[in-house]
Motif scaffolding. Structure first.
Motif, short mmCIF file in Angstrom:
data_model
loop_
_atom_site.label_atom_id
_atom_site.label_comp_id
_atom_site.label_asym_id
_atom_site.label_seq_id
_atom_site.Cartn_x
_atom_site.Cartn_y
_atom_site.Cartn_z
N GLN A 9 -64.84 -16.77 140.69
CA GLN A 9 -65.79 -15.70 140.15
C GLN A 9 -64.80 -14.97 139.27
N GLN A 10 -65.44 -14.48 138.07
CA GLN A 10 -64.63 -13.58 137.21
C GLN A 10 -64.85 -12.21 137.67
N TYR A 11 -63.90 -11.36 137.43
CA TYR A 11 -64.03 -10.22 137.87
C TYR A 11 -63.58 -8.98 136.71
N ASN A 12 -63.93 -7.98 136.79
CA ASN A 12 -63.69 -6.70 135.92
C ASN A 12 -63.07 -5.49 136.82
N LEU A 13 -61.79 -5.02 136.35
CA LEU A 13 -61.37 -3.70 137.39
C LEU A 13 -60.91 -2.75 136.42
N ASN A 14 -61.18 -1.57 136.12
CA ASN A 14 -60.55 -0.76 135.66
C ASN A 14 -59.74 0.07 136.37
N ILE A 15 -58.59 0.35 135.72
CA ILE A 15 -57.58 1.34 136.33
C ILE A 15 -57.25 2.28 135.39
N GLY A 16 -57.52 3.61 136.01
CA GLY A 16 -57.58 4.90 135.11
C GLY A 16 -56.11 5.53 135.52
N LEU A 17 -55.90 6.55 134.46
CA LEU A 17 -54.78 7.50 134.77
C LEU A 17 -54.94 8.35 135.85
N PRO A 18 -53.81 8.65 136.35
CA PRO A 18 -53.82 9.59 137.66
C PRO A 18 -54.71 10.79 137.40
N THR A 19 -55.19 11.31 138.49
CA THR A 19 -56.03 12.81 138.16
C THR A 19 -54.88 13.90 138.04
N ALA A 20 -54.94 14.63 137.15
CA ALA A 20 -53.92 15.70 137.13
C ALA A 20 -54.27 16.66 138.33
N PRO A 21 -53.38 17.38 138.66
CA PRO A 21 -53.58 18.40 139.88
C PRO A 21 -54.35 19.42 139.15
N ALA A 22 -54.99 20.01 140.04
CA ALA A 22 -56.12 21.24 139.58
C ALA A 22 -55.22 22.42 139.16
N LEU A 23 -55.55 22.99 138.10
CA LEU A 23 -54.89 24.31 137.55
C LEU A 23 -55.22 25.38 138.71
N THR A 24 -54.00 25.86 139.23
CA THR A 24 -54.27 27.41 139.79
C THR A 24 -53.61 28.29 139.35
N VAL A 25 -54.14 29.70 139.55
CA VAL A 25 -53.32 30.69 138.90
C VAL A 25 -53.02 31.54 140.40
N THR A 26 -51.81 31.76 140.53
CA THR A 26 -51.24 32.57 141.68
C THR A 26 -50.69 33.82 141.43
#
Length: 182
Positions: A165-182
């Motif tokens: 069987q033929q398959y499709n797989l999407n690989i995305g970029l890593p999720t950037a860490p959330a921006l936090t203000v300290t």
């Protein structure tokens, strides 16, 4: 014990007898419709053909020897043949998406056939870089490239019957860490 047969796969099984006087002639109670559809039992003692239905089929085989008068001897044996459904890969496409640098693991599954499956990527078809398909059907690793990848997966059972069987797989970029203000 008879070996298992598989729907839509060629099957051939010679029966044997001992004792009496050879040659033997063979028959079965197949006239009752007890043999799996698509299989025939020959007078040479060979059950063969391509079964078309799954299930368990009990029947009897009789060997008759060539003993001269006053008459031949016969022996009858009840047997049962199990026919499994055709082998098919049941994992659907597209596969769950992955991300670069994040571990990915997915088990492929199949139905029908005869278990102890062996899984491979056919020649010329590769999964995304960083992933490997193991013989037990586990696709795992850490993807190293983003994109949409197409590849084939093949499963094979001990009889050599295969499904691909033929398959499709999407690989995305890593999720950037959330921006936090300290």
């Amino acid at each position: 014990n008879l070996p298992t047969a598989e729907v839509s796969s060629a099957f051939s099984l010679p029966f044997a007898a001992t004792g009496g006087t050879s040659p033997y002639s063979w028959s079965s109670n197949a006239s009752n419709g007890l043999l799996p559809p698509g299989l025939n039992f020959g007078s040479n003692g060979v059950l063969s053909g391509i079964p078309s239905n799954a299930g368990t089929f009990p029947f009897q085989v009789t060997a008759t020897d060539a003993t001269p008068a006053p008459g031949p001897e016969a022996a009858t044996q009840p047997v049962s043949l199990t026919v499994t459904p055709s082998l098919a890969i049941t994992t659907s496409s597209p596969l769950p998406a992955g991300k670069i640098g994040v571990g990915y693991s997915l088990p492929f599954s199949a139905s029908g056939g005869i278990p102890a499956f062996s899984w491979t990527i056919p020649t010329g078809s590769l999964p995304p870089p960083g992933l490997k398909l193991f013989p037990n059907g586990q696709l795992s690793g850490t993807p190293s490239s983003a994109g949409s990848f197409q590849f084939s997966v093949q499963v094979r059972d001990p009889l050599g019957v295969a499904a691909t069987q033929q398959y499709n797989l999407n690989i995305g970029l890593p999720t950037a860490p959330a921006l936090t203000v300290t």
